[in-house]
Design a protein around this motif. Structure first.
Motif, mmCIF file in Angstrom:
data_model
loop_
_atom_site.group_PDB
_atom_site.id
_atom_site.type_symbol
_atom_site.label_atom_id
_atom_site.label_comp_id
_atom_site.label_asym_id
_atom_site.label_seq_id
_atom_site.Cartn_x
_atom_site.Cartn_y
_atom_site.Cartn_z
ATOM 1 N N UNK A 31 0.766 -1.243 0.000
ATOM 2 C CA UNK A 31 0.000 0.000 0.000
ATOM 3 C C UNK A 31 0.794 1.287 0.000
ATOM 4 N N UNK A 32 0.066 2.385 -0.231
ATOM 5 C CA UNK A 32 0.625 3.704 -0.510
ATOM 6 C C UNK A 32 1.526 3.635 -1.740
ATOM 7 N N UNK A 50 -1.190 -6.612 -4.530
ATOM 8 C CA UNK A 50 -1.087 -5.299 -3.885
ATOM 9 C C UNK A 50 -2.379 -4.960 -3.162
ATOM 10 N N UNK A 51 -2.240 -4.100 -2.166
ATOM 11 C CA UNK A 51 -3.381 -3.513 -1.475
ATOM 12 C C UNK A 51 -3.252 -2.000 -1.589
ATOM 13 N N UNK A 52 -4.392 -1.310 -1.485
ATOM 14 C CA UNK A 52 -4.312 0.149 -1.536
ATOM 15 C C UNK A 52 -3.979 0.695 -0.155
ATOM 16 N N UNK A 53 -3.401 1.888 -0.149
ATOM 17 C CA UNK A 53 -3.088 2.575 1.093
ATOM 18 C C UNK A 53 -3.844 3.874 1.192
ATOM 19 N N UNK A 81 -2.694 -2.416 4.453
ATOM 20 C CA UNK A 81 -1.794 -1.273 4.588
ATOM 21 C C UNK A 81 -1.686 -0.809 6.039
ATOM 22 N N UNK A 82 -2.807 -0.454 6.647
ATOM 23 C CA UNK A 82 -2.774 0.074 8.009
ATOM 24 C C UNK A 82 -3.076 -1.061 8.976
#
Length: 169
Positions: A31-32, A50-53, A81-82
């Motif tokens: 992420x990010x 992938x993951x979004x951030x 991400x978080x």
């Protein structure tokens, strides 16, 4: 399976990533991502998970999930991400960890490289690869490389890409 893991590129993809990840089967981004061109370069290079951030725009949030939960060679993996960090996980994460912890929990966001076992969650392996981009408070850009073989995570390597903000010649 050989994995190249990075996070928090924030619009910048260090060219050294390609040489360090050349023997990897997949590249994972926690992420990010930032600019779409970062993920496009990675996708042209290797298969990407992938993951979004929180800095990623609505397009990236549509193209990538908030969480990736998968099992590879018998190893249950969760990437988001978080996530927080042991023992102070994000409340959303902690709720799920209490129900069904993975074998490996991967997150980014903090820009703090940290790899450790969490005995509270069946000795789960916590992995935050730090930040690979130029923006943030981290001093050194970092990525991680590891293998998943026969139900085990092995050969975990931390790779330093150089100082954040250094001019690339």
């Amino acid at each position: 399976m050989k994995i190249g893991l990075l996070s928090d590129t924030h619009n910048y993809l260090d060219p050294k990533v390609f040489s360090y990840f050349k023997d990897c089967d997949e590249v994972w981004h926690a992420g990010d991502i930032g600019d779409r061109s970062v993920i496009e370069q990675l996708e042209a290079f290797k298969p990407v998970r992938a993951v979004f951030g929180n800095v990623d725009d609505k397009v990236l949030q549509t193209d990538y999930p908030e969480d990736v939960r998968t099992t590879i060679e018998g190893v249950k993996i969760w990437m988001t991400h978080i996530g927080g960090a042991p023992p102070n996980y994000n409340p959303r994460i902690k709720k799920f960890l209490n129900i069904d912890p993975p074998d490996v929990f991967i997150c980014g966001h903090s820009h703090i490289l940290r790899i450790k076992r969490d005995p509270k969650y069946n000795n789960m392996l916590y992995v935050n690869p730090g930040a690979a981009g130029q923006h943030g408070f981290h001093l050194v850009k970092t990525i991680v490389r590891f293998e998943i073989t026969a139900g085990k995570v092995q050969n975990m390597e931390v790779i330093e890409l150089g100082k954040r903000g250094a001019i690339v010649a």
